[in-house]
Design an enzyme around this catalytic site. Structure first.
Site, PDB file in Angstrom:
ATOM      1  N   ARG A  74      97.796  46.142  47.587  1.00 26.98           N
ATOM      2  CA  ARG A  74      97.367  46.339  45.340  1.00 26.98           C
ATOM      3  C   ARG A  74      98.341  46.038  44.329  1.00 26.98           C
ATOM      4  O   ARG A  74      99.757  45.771  45.113  1.00 26.98           O
ATOM      5  CB  ARG A  74      97.058  47.675  45.569  1.00 26.98           C
ATOM      6  CG  ARG A  74      95.425  48.045  45.388  1.00 26.98           C
ATOM      7  CD  ARG A  74      95.080  49.596  45.144  1.00 26.98           C
ATOM      8  NE  ARG A  74      96.069  50.365  46.380  1.00 26.98           N
ATOM      9  CZ  ARG A  74      97.504  51.054  45.758  1.00 26.98           C
ATOM     10  NH1 ARG A  74      97.191  50.583  44.667  1.00 26.98           N
ATOM     11  NH2 ARG A  74      97.854  51.707  46.252  1.00 26.98           N
ATOM     12  N   TYR A  96      92.679  40.443  46.432  1.00 33.39           N
ATOM     13  CA  TYR A  96      92.577  41.899  47.841  1.00 33.39           C
ATOM     14  C   TYR A  96      92.059  42.985  47.445  1.00 33.39           C
ATOM     15  O   TYR A  96      91.947  43.224  46.756  1.00 33.39           O
ATOM     16  CB  TYR A  96      93.968  42.297  47.545  1.00 33.39           C
ATOM     17  CG  TYR A  96      94.592  43.214  47.815  1.00 33.39           C
ATOM     18  CD1 TYR A  96      94.473  43.440  50.232  1.00 33.39           C
ATOM     19  CD2 TYR A  96      94.731  44.426  47.605  1.00 33.39           C
ATOM     20  CE1 TYR A  96      94.818  43.985  50.541  1.00 33.39           C
ATOM     21  CE2 TYR A  96      94.677  45.232  49.076  1.00 33.39           C
ATOM     22  CZ  TYR A  96      95.159  45.405  49.671  1.00 33.39           C
ATOM     23  OH  TYR A  96      95.279  46.453  50.671  1.00 33.39           O
ATOM     24  N   GLY A  97      91.716  43.658  48.793  1.00 33.39           N
ATOM     25  CA  GLY A  97      90.727  44.333  48.996  1.00 33.39           C
ATOM     26  C   GLY A  97      90.384  45.718  47.804  1.00 33.39           C
ATOM     27  O   GLY A  97      89.674  45.908  46.704  1.00 33.39           O
ATOM     28  N   GLY A  98      91.534  46.403  46.800  1.00 36.85           N
ATOM     29  CA  GLY A  98      91.723  47.259  46.300  1.00 36.85           C
ATOM     30  C   GLY A  98      91.948  46.262  44.256  1.00 36.85           C
ATOM     31  O   GLY A  98      91.666  47.504  43.487  1.00 36.85           O
ATOM     32  N   LYS A 154      88.746  51.083  45.038  1.00 42.24           N
ATOM     33  CA  LYS A 154      90.258  52.124  43.466  1.00 42.24           C
ATOM     34  C   LYS A 154      89.246  52.166  41.769  1.00 42.24           C
ATOM     35  O   LYS A 154      89.395  52.911  41.424  1.00 42.24           O
ATOM     36  CB  LYS A 154      91.302  51.555  44.134  1.00 42.24           C
ATOM     37  CG  LYS A 154      91.151  51.191  45.802  1.00 42.24           C
ATOM     38  CD  LYS A 154      91.816  52.685  46.152  1.00 42.24           C
ATOM     39  CE  LYS A 154      91.737  52.699  47.152  1.00 42.24           C
ATOM     40  NZ  LYS A 154      92.619  53.497  47.950  1.00 42.24           N
ATOM     41  N   HIS A 164      91.257  61.037  45.875  1.00 41.87           N
ATOM     42  CA  HIS A 164      92.154  59.752  46.643  1.00 41.87           C
ATOM     43  C   HIS A 164      91.913  61.109  48.292  1.00 41.87           C
ATOM     44  O   HIS A 164      93.274  61.336  48.379  1.00 41.87           O
ATOM     45  CB  HIS A 164      93.302  59.096  46.421  1.00 41.87           C
ATOM     46  CG  HIS A 164      93.544  58.237  47.036  1.00 41.87           C
ATOM     47  ND1 HIS A 164      94.712  57.422  47.098  1.00 41.87           N
ATOM     48  CD2 HIS A 164      93.235  57.148  47.907  1.00 41.87           C
ATOM     49  CE1 HIS A 164      95.125  56.824  48.428  1.00 41.87           C
ATOM     50  NE2 HIS A 164      94.182  56.723  48.422  1.00 41.87           N
ATOM     51  N   SER A 177      98.840  56.515  50.349  1.00 41.22           N
ATOM     52  CA  SER A 177      98.338  54.435  50.578  1.00 41.22           C
ATOM     53  C   SER A 177      98.900  54.469  51.583  1.00 41.22           C
ATOM     54  O   SER A 177     100.398  54.832  51.738  1.00 41.22           O
ATOM     55  CB  SER A 177      98.570  53.640  50.105  1.00 41.22           C
ATOM     56  OG  SER A 177      97.311  54.082  48.425  1.00 41.22           O
ATOM     57  N   CYS A 186      99.201  56.840  54.811  1.00 38.07           N
ATOM     58  CA  CYS A 186      99.712  57.597  54.854  1.00 38.07           C
ATOM     59  C   CYS A 186      99.142  58.541  55.955  1.00 38.07           C
ATOM     60  O   CYS A 186      99.571  59.351  56.635  1.00 38.07           O
ATOM     61  CB  CYS A 186     100.723  58.563  53.780  1.00 38.07           C
ATOM     62  SG  CYS A 186     101.991  58.090  52.964  1.00 38.07           S
ATOM     63  N   GLY A 187      97.745  57.735  56.904  1.00 41.39           N
ATOM     64  CA  GLY A 187      97.315  58.840  57.783  1.00 41.39           C
ATOM     65  C   GLY A 187      96.322  59.079  57.144  1.00 41.39           C
ATOM     66  O   GLY A 187      95.854  59.258  58.606  1.00 41.39           O
ATOM     67  N   LYS A 188      95.450  58.062  56.134  1.00 40.65           N
ATOM     68  CA  LYS A 188      93.985  59.439  56.160  1.00 40.65           C
ATOM     69  C   LYS A 188      93.554  58.937  56.819  1.00 40.65           C
ATOM     70  O   LYS A 188      92.527  59.906  57.636  1.00 40.65           O
ATOM     71  CB  LYS A 188      93.446  59.145  54.875  1.00 40.65           C
ATOM     72  CG  LYS A 188      94.116  60.073  53.525  1.00 40.65           C
ATOM     73  CD  LYS A 188      93.620  59.621  51.947  1.00 40.65           C
ATOM     74  CE  LYS A 188      93.665  58.236  52.023  1.00 40.65           C
ATOM     75  NZ  LYS A 188      94.915  57.350  51.372  1.00 40.65           N
ATOM     76  N   ASP A 203      88.684  57.720  52.185  1.00 38.85           N
ATOM     77  CA  ASP A 203      89.829  57.506  51.752  1.00 38.85           C
ATOM     78  C   ASP A 203      89.087  57.783  50.295  1.00 38.85           C
ATOM     79  O   ASP A 203      90.717  58.331  49.109  1.00 38.85           O
ATOM     80  CB  ASP A 203      89.708  56.089  51.488  1.00 38.85           C
ATOM     81  CG  ASP A 203      90.815  55.247  50.807  1.00 38.85           C
ATOM     82  OD1 ASP A 203      91.644  56.318  50.459  1.00 38.85           O
ATOM     83  OD2 ASP A 203      90.336  54.172  49.837  1.00 38.85           O
ATOM     84  N   ARG A 256      94.523  44.181  56.890  1.00 36.15           N
ATOM     85  CA  ARG A 256      93.677  45.695  57.026  1.00 36.15           C
ATOM     86  C   ARG A 256      92.290  45.296  57.965  1.00 36.15           C
ATOM     87  O   ARG A 256      91.810  44.067  58.379  1.00 36.15           O
ATOM     88  CB  ARG A 256      92.563  45.830  56.055  1.00 36.15           C
ATOM     89  CG  ARG A 256      94.122  46.335  55.200  1.00 36.15           C
ATOM     90  CD  ARG A 256      93.778  47.842  54.682  1.00 36.15           C
ATOM     91  NE  ARG A 256      95.135  47.409  53.769  1.00 36.15           N
ATOM     92  CZ  ARG A 256      95.192  48.724  52.818  1.00 36.15           C
ATOM     93  NH1 ARG A 256      94.041  49.821  53.085  1.00 36.15           N
ATOM     94  NH2 ARG A 256      95.965  49.454  52.062  1.00 36.15           N
ATOM     95  N   ARG A 277     104.806  61.493  52.677  1.00 34.82           N
ATOM     96  CA  ARG A 277     105.628  60.955  53.991  1.00 34.82           C
ATOM     97  C   ARG A 277     107.209  61.217  53.802  1.00 34.82           C
ATOM     98  O   ARG A 277     106.938  60.712  52.436  1.00 34.82           O
ATOM     99  CB  ARG A 277     105.036  59.313  54.287  1.00 34.82           C
ATOM    100  CG  ARG A 277     105.734  58.565  55.108  1.00 34.82           C
ATOM    101  CD  ARG A 277     106.373  57.043  54.897  1.00 34.82           C
ATOM    102  NE  ARG A 277     104.273  56.618  55.338  1.00 34.82           N
ATOM    103  CZ  ARG A 277     104.435  56.469  56.754  1.00 34.82           C
ATOM    104  NH1 ARG A 277     105.352  56.095  57.811  1.00 34.82           N
ATOM    105  NH2 ARG A 277     103.626  56.349  56.890  1.00 34.82           N
ATOM    106  N   TYR A 321      98.858  62.674  64.839  1.00 36.00           N
ATOM    107  CA  TYR A 321      97.864  62.322  65.414  1.00 36.00           C
ATOM    108  C   TYR A 321      96.893  63.356  66.367  1.00 36.00           C
ATOM    109  O   TYR A 321      96.914  63.812  65.572  1.00 36.00           O
ATOM    110  CB  TYR A 321      97.545  61.144  66.945  1.00 36.00           C
ATOM    111  CG  TYR A 321      99.144  59.511  66.478  1.00 36.00           C
ATOM    112  CD1 TYR A 321      98.237  58.608  65.397  1.00 36.00           C
ATOM    113  CD2 TYR A 321     100.445  59.252  66.602  1.00 36.00           C
ATOM    114  CE1 TYR A 321      98.859  58.153  64.477  1.00 36.00           C
ATOM    115  CE2 TYR A 321     101.087  58.334  65.775  1.00 36.00           C
ATOM    116  CZ  TYR A 321     100.063  57.424  65.408  1.00 36.00           C
ATOM    117  OH  TYR A 321     101.175  55.992  64.375  1.00 36.00           O
ATOM    118  N   GLY A 322      96.501  63.238  67.188  1.00 37.66           N
ATOM    119  CA  GLY A 322      95.747  64.198  67.810  1.00 37.66           C
ATOM    120  C   GLY A 322      96.086  65.664  67.875  1.00 37.66           C
ATOM    121  O   GLY A 322      95.630  66.452  67.915  1.00 37.66           O
ATOM    122  N   ASN A 349      97.685  67.193  65.461  1.00 45.27           N
ATOM    123  CA  ASN A 349      97.903  67.332  64.054  1.00 45.27           C
ATOM    124  C   ASN A 349      96.245  68.529  64.159  1.00 45.27           C
ATOM    125  O   ASN A 349      96.320  69.405  63.571  1.00 45.27           O
ATOM    126  CB  ASN A 349      97.406  66.853  63.175  1.00 45.27           C
ATOM    127  CG  ASN A 349      98.546  65.852  63.351  1.00 45.27           C
ATOM    128  OD1 ASN A 349      99.646  65.917  63.794  1.00 45.27           O
ATOM    129  ND2 ASN A 349      98.295  64.464  61.930  1.00 45.27           N
TER     130      ASN A 349
END
Ligand code: OXD
Ligand code: MN
Length: 615
Positions: free
Chosen positions: A96, A224-226, A233, A253, A275, A277-279, A304, A401, A432, A525-526, A528
């Site tokens: 983006r 690009y996607g975003g 977005k 978000h 963005s 950060c693990g969503k 997202d 992605r 983060r 990860y798990g 959490n």
């Protein structure tokens, strides 16, 4: 000009019929407002042909075949990755571009101090010559799409014009696309008009302009996607947040996950992280084995974006995921870190900017421990570990992605398509942060929670162009996605409280704290899940916590740390808050407060004073 399109008379069949008049009017679609919009776009962009997407499987296969013929997609090994393709973007177009993103409102104050602003007239004067004739020799795709399940009170329809076959195909994954959207729209004029062209993909002529007052987006110069999948977005967050303020709902978000306890109790949690950060990882979390054996199950509503409103009868918050697919970050994703994401991308997926292996499989940094002996990198050049060692060149782009339908996710929540949405019991904010912020704490109340969300800071990632790794304030992880003035956005968040009889509990987490040697302290990860269980218990008024200046915090015995290689001392280090570091944190928040100088909602000022006096 010839008009190519789906044939409305043959269900599920896309051909290029001749039953269109020269003005570009589509014979089979009744909505006159959509016709007018397409006619105007045809007049401006002058495409060679127009292709109306109906969303059928036949049409999708046809578009995929065309994209392969045009070299836009490379088919991958059908035995390993059935229905999957690789796309390599222009190397100047990989993330983006916030500096090219504008909110175009009549006054600068409507856009506020955190957005780039242009008056709508100026934006249209600037972009009209760029769009003028930009589709000569090209096909214009007309992509009707719907954000949200059919029949939901918040569901919105958009129509995107694009000259990118990659975008048209991706919109078919990320949204409910085609006839289903036109059916939802009926005769109404109420749809987002989305005009998009990759044009010459020159960053100097790249603009993503939002017109919230006209419910429109014009995006040019990027695929690009975003920047280019305008339902995501642009509509679901920037225009969505603008509509949400007017209509008393929230476009955020945020992921939404469902957690089913062994007792059968189901709890839904929404979580906002900036963005990359693990969503997606949190939304698809696989609990540690002992929790799975005990009967815990985590399911994904969305990874997202969340749209949330207050249910009038119960006075509680409900949410839907407006999207229909995942556009997830690849580096670091593997069978250990996110099994559900790996399954989600195991078929019918588009991979963007990853490396191609000799057997037609794909690779990215962190997919396997050992890199492949040789591959073709995301720019199409030969890559070996030896080349990487001397040049620092990555095989996959750091923001590579996957685009996959959400129905591929084995852990898709049964309510993901429910127009009534799911009840939201807790809201989690996070960033983060290698230092300063503890693993988890809970806000004292809604106003304090909004303050915590508003002051979220996070180290920047590759999802947006620019320097990586510097802490920036990212209120509610929405800084790049706010469609209006942040002052009014925060006021809107505070005022939502008044509509709720029972509001969600609010938390802050930081999975990314590092020790003195630079290693992550928390396994993430798990694992959490251990934090999530405490959060769920707190939402239901069960788990214990101690009061601290930051908020409510668990002690080591309040969290299930059983079986984890983490001593109580290490846990204490994870949760520790240094007063000196925290004072710098408060000074860091000043950046936001200065931007809003003289304009801050009073709740923000009082919360800050309270926090300072508590330290
Ligand atoms: C995304 C982002 O692509 O936040 O979801 O950048
Ligand atoms: Mn995102």
């Amino acid at each position: 000009m010839s008009i190519a399109t789906a044939n409305r008379d043959v269900p599920g069949i896309s051909v290029r019929p001749e039953n269109f008049n020269s003005s570009g009017v589509h014979g089979g679609i009744a909505n006159v407002h959509v016709h007018q919009f397409v006619q105007q776009a045809v007049k401006l962009c002058v495409p060679d042909q127009v292709f109306w997407c109906n969303g059928s499987d036949y049409e999708r296969n046809r578009l995929l075949a065309d994209a392969v013929n045009e070299g836009v997609l490379i088919p991958l090994n059908p035995r390993k990755l059935p229905g999957c393709y690789l796309h390599r973007s222009n190397p100047n177009d990989v993330a983006r571009t916030e500096q090219c993103t504008f909110i175009c409102t009549t006054t600068e104050d409507d856009a506020g101090p955190t957005n780039n602003w242009m008056p709508p007239v100026t934006a249209k004067e600037l972009l009209t010559p760029l769009f003028s004739g930009c589709m000569r020799g090209r096909t214009m795709f007309v992509v009707p799409f719907m954000m949200g399940p059919a029949g939901s009170p918040l569901t919105k329809v958009g129509v995107q014009i694009t000259d990118s076959i990659y975008v048209a195909i991706s919109m078919g994954i990320m949204t409910r696309m085609g006839d289903v959207a036109l059916k939802q729209l009926g005769d109404s004029d109420s749809f987002t008009r989305c005009l998009h062209s990759v044009a010459d993909c020159d960053p100097a002529r790249r603009y993503i302009c939002h017109f919230p007052q006209d419910n429109a987006v014009w995006s040019i110069g990027s695929g690009y996607g975003g920047n280019a999948l305008l339902g995501k977005k642009c509509l679901a967050l920037r225009l969505g947040s603008y509509m949400g303020r007017q209509q008393q709902w929230l476009a955020e978000h945020m992921l939404i996950l469902g957690a089913k306890a062994p007792s059968g109790e189901k709890t839904y949690i929404a979580a906002a992280f900036p963005s990359a950060c693990g969503k997606t990882n949190f939304a698809m979390l696989i609990p540690p084995e002992k929790d799975r054996k005990a009967g815990w199950e985590i399911t994904t509503v969305g990874d997202d974006i969340a749209w949330m409103w207050v249910d009038k009868t119960t006075g509680t918050l409900r949410g839907i995921n407006p999207e229909n697919g995942y556009f997830g970050v690849l580096p670091g994703t593997n069978w250990q870190t996110n099994q559900n994401a790996m399954q989600s991308m195991s078929h019918d997926t588009i991979y963007t900017n990853v490396a191609l292996l000799p057997d037609g499989d794909v690779w990215w940094e962190g997919k396997t421990k050992e890199p492949p002996a040789e591959c073709i990198d995301w720019t199409g050049q030969v890559w070996t570990p030896a080349i990487a060692a001397t040049t620092d060149r990555k095989a996959a782009h750091p923001n590579s992605r996957f685009t996959a339908p959400m129905t591929n996710n084995p852990a898709l929540d049964p309510a993901a398509n429910d127009p009534a949405g799911v009840p939201i019991s807790g809201i989690v904010f996070g960033g983060r942060r290698s230092k300063t912020l503890p693993l988890v704490f809970q806000a004292f109340n809604w106003v304090h929670g909004v303050y915590i969300g508003a002051t979220v800071g996070s180290e920047t990632t590759a999802a947006a162009a620019g320097q990586v790794g510097v802490v920036r304030r990212d209120p509610m992880a929405m800084l790049p996605f706010l469609g209006y003035n942040i002052r009014d956005y925060l006021t809107h968040w505070f005022s939502m409280r008044k509509l709720m009889r029972d509001c969600p509990r609010i938390f802050h987490v930081n999975w990314f704290r590092k020790d003195a040697s630079g290693k992550f302290i928390w396994p993430g990860y798990g694992e959490n899940m251990r934090v999530l269980k405490w959060i769920i218990d707190r939402c239901h008024g069960r788990a214990y916590a101690v009061e601290t200046p930051l908020g409510w915090m668990p002690q080591p015995q309040d969290l299930d740390l059983d079986g984890l290689d983490l001593t109580p001392d290490t846990f204490a280090a994870l949760q520790s808050v240094s007063h000196e570091e925290f004072k710098s944190e408060i000074l860091g928040q000043e950046e936001l407060f200065l931007k809003l100088a003289g304009d801050l909602p009073k709740e923000m000022i009082f919360q800050r004073e309270l926090l300072i006096s508590l330290l």
